[in-house]
Design an enzyme around this catalytic site. Structure first.
Site, PDB file in Angstrom:
ATOM      1  N   GLU A  84      43.389 -36.974   0.510  1.00 42.74           N
ATOM      2  CA  GLU A  84      42.059 -36.427   0.263  1.00 42.74           C
ATOM      3  C   GLU A  84      40.953 -37.406   0.649  1.00 42.74           C
ATOM      4  O   GLU A  84      39.915 -37.008   1.170  1.00 42.74           O
ATOM      5  CB  GLU A  84      41.911 -36.006  -1.199  1.00 42.74           C
ATOM      6  CG  GLU A  84      42.705 -34.764  -1.567  1.00 42.74           C
ATOM      7  CD  GLU A  84      42.353 -33.549  -0.709  1.00 42.74           C
ATOM      8  OE1 GLU A  84      41.228 -33.500  -0.169  1.00 42.74           O
ATOM      9  OE2 GLU A  84      43.203 -32.665  -0.561  1.00 42.74           O
ATOM     10  N   TYR A 117      34.199 -33.285  -5.279  1.00 42.03           N
ATOM     11  CA  TYR A 117      35.204 -32.592  -4.480  1.00 42.03           C
ATOM     12  C   TYR A 117      36.591 -33.196  -4.691  1.00 42.03           C
ATOM     13  O   TYR A 117      37.558 -32.489  -5.007  1.00 42.03           O
ATOM     14  CB  TYR A 117      34.879 -32.619  -2.970  1.00 42.03           C
ATOM     15  CG  TYR A 117      36.129 -32.293  -2.185  1.00 42.03           C
ATOM     16  CD1 TYR A 117      36.595 -30.992  -2.124  1.00 42.03           C
ATOM     17  CD2 TYR A 117      36.905 -33.307  -1.614  1.00 42.03           C
ATOM     18  CE1 TYR A 117      37.794 -30.691  -1.484  1.00 42.03           C
ATOM     19  CE2 TYR A 117      38.093 -33.016  -0.983  1.00 42.03           C
ATOM     20  CZ  TYR A 117      38.533 -31.708  -0.919  1.00 42.03           C
ATOM     21  OH  TYR A 117      39.725 -31.416  -0.318  1.00 42.03           O
ATOM     22  N   ASP A 127      34.421 -28.086  -0.838  1.00 39.49           N
ATOM     23  CA  ASP A 127      34.050 -28.854   0.352  1.00 39.49           C
ATOM     24  C   ASP A 127      33.268 -27.941   1.302  1.00 39.49           C
ATOM     25  O   ASP A 127      32.900 -26.820   0.935  1.00 39.49           O
ATOM     26  CB  ASP A 127      35.298 -29.407   1.029  1.00 39.49           C
ATOM     27  CG  ASP A 127      36.122 -28.307   1.660  1.00 39.49           C
ATOM     28  OD1 ASP A 127      35.970 -27.137   1.271  1.00 39.49           O
ATOM     29  OD2 ASP A 127      36.919 -28.607   2.572  1.00 39.49           O
TER      30      ASP A 127
END
Length: 352
Positions: free
Chosen positions: A39, A122, A140
């Site tokens: 991520e 996020y 996102d």
DNA sequence: AACTCGTGGTC
DNA sequence: TGACCAAGAGT
């Protein structure tokens, strides 16, 4: 806002995802550490770019513990070329925190995970949902694009307040028992079908739920403020060699642009002549007779453009500063250089 | 809230 | 070819 048939939307989305989801390296198992690394790498970065870096990173730092114990230099080297290098430094910092204060276990609550360095709204939601199936929003750019079209929302998605609005929508829309798949499906849909330009509405599993599609406005959504043009900066860089052929390089400051990366010394300069470069060389204790022009390097960052004239010089070099080193070409390969200065390195390789 | 912070791909 | 864009966070 149009009423969404939540149950059917979830079914249509998740059935599509079950069929079409890509086989990505971080989807092979559900290790929170691997999810976390992926991520961070994926922030503002395409999947295709991330994949080789992810493999290499996992090879070098297979566990959270290994990363926590690694030297920062080694972590930056594994990030070389990926950009936004503070991501690597922040990840390293956060992983050390998890090792020390959470017994090496990535926290699974919103409050705790958001405190970690580099883990914003996020990424917190992404890790919680993907690694632990916690029904937290992971909003996102993909998700905002998809939802802005589903609900024909014309708010500027570059605003923080608007992201929060989308988070509330996701909280009400997310499949409570399949949070991981739901969030990933939304992003996957945005990345592969509901694309910024020319969205493939005919292939979209949720086209019947989409208000923008119904009104034919999918191409003009989402609304997003234009970015300012990057500001040009003129530089003169110096590739200085001593008589044994070693190169003078320096480590950038701990903060700001390209923090802690290595580079050839340079000055900001607007003049044509190389007089300022020569006095710069004196300050560096580079005692050279001749300066030869090597090349021009243009490098575009998010907010600025380096217009860099590169010069070479050979001479006696005394007393490198604490942040400087004299190294052979082989030794330079061990350091982390930004792409702009890799262009200079490449030229050196080419010339021999 | 607006700016900083990288890079490579696309059209 | 230049402008736009990408699984954003920190200040």
């Amino acid at each position: 806002m149009k009423i969404l048939d939540k149950q059917r939307f979830q079914n249509d989305l998740l059935n599509w995802y079950d069929q079409e989801k890509r086989d990505l390296p971080w989807r092979k198992e559900r290790d929170p550490y691997r999810i976390w690394v992926s991520e961070i790498m994926l922030q503002q970065t395409k999947v295709d770019t991330v994949i080789p870096y992810f493999y290499n990173f996992m090879d070098k730092f297979p566990t959270l513990e290994k990363l926590a114990e690694a030297e920062e230099e080694e972590v930056l080297k594994a990030w070389e070329g990926l950009g936004y290098y503070s991501r690597a430094r922040n990840l390293h910092t956060a992983v050390k925190e998890v090792k020390e204060f959470y017994n090496g276990q990535v926290p699974d609550t919103e409050d705790e995970i958001k405190k970690l360095r580099g883990v914003g709204p996020y990424t917190a939601g992404a890790i919680l949902s993907i690694a632990y199936n916690v029904p937290a929003p992971a909003v996102d750019g993909n998700v905002m694009r998809v939802l802005s079209r589903i609900f024909t929302i014309y708010d500027d998605i570059s605003k923080v307040s608007v992201r929060k609005k989308f988070e509330e929508i996701v909280r009400e829309t997310i499949a409570a028992d399949r949070a991981s798949d739901f969030n990933q499906a939304m992003m996957e849909l945005g990345a592969t079908v509901c694309t910024p330009r020319s969205p493939a509405c005919l292939l979209c599993p949720v086209q019947q739920h989409c208000e923008a599609r119904e009104e034919g406005v999918q191409e003009i959504l989402p609304v997003k403020a234009k970015k300012k043009a990057p500001r040009p900066v003129s530089l003169k860089a110096l590739v200085a060699q001593d008589y044994s052929g070693r190169y003078l390089v320096e480590k950038r400051p701990d903060t700001g642009l390209l923090a802690k990366l290595w580079q050839f010394p340079y000055i900001e300069s607007l003049t044509e002549s190389d007089e300022d470069l020569k006095s710069f060389a004196e300050e560096l204790s580079v005692n050279a007779e001749k300066f030869s022009y090597q090349q021009h390097v243009r490098h575009v960052f998010s907010h600025l453009v380096w217009e860099m004239d590169v010069y070479q010089a050979r001479g006696k070099i005394t007393n490198p500063a604490p942040n400087q080193k004299l190294l052979t070409k082989e030794e330079l390969k061990e350091l982390t250089f930004p792409v702009s200065h890799q262009k200079i390195l490449y030229k050196l390789e080419e010339e021999l």
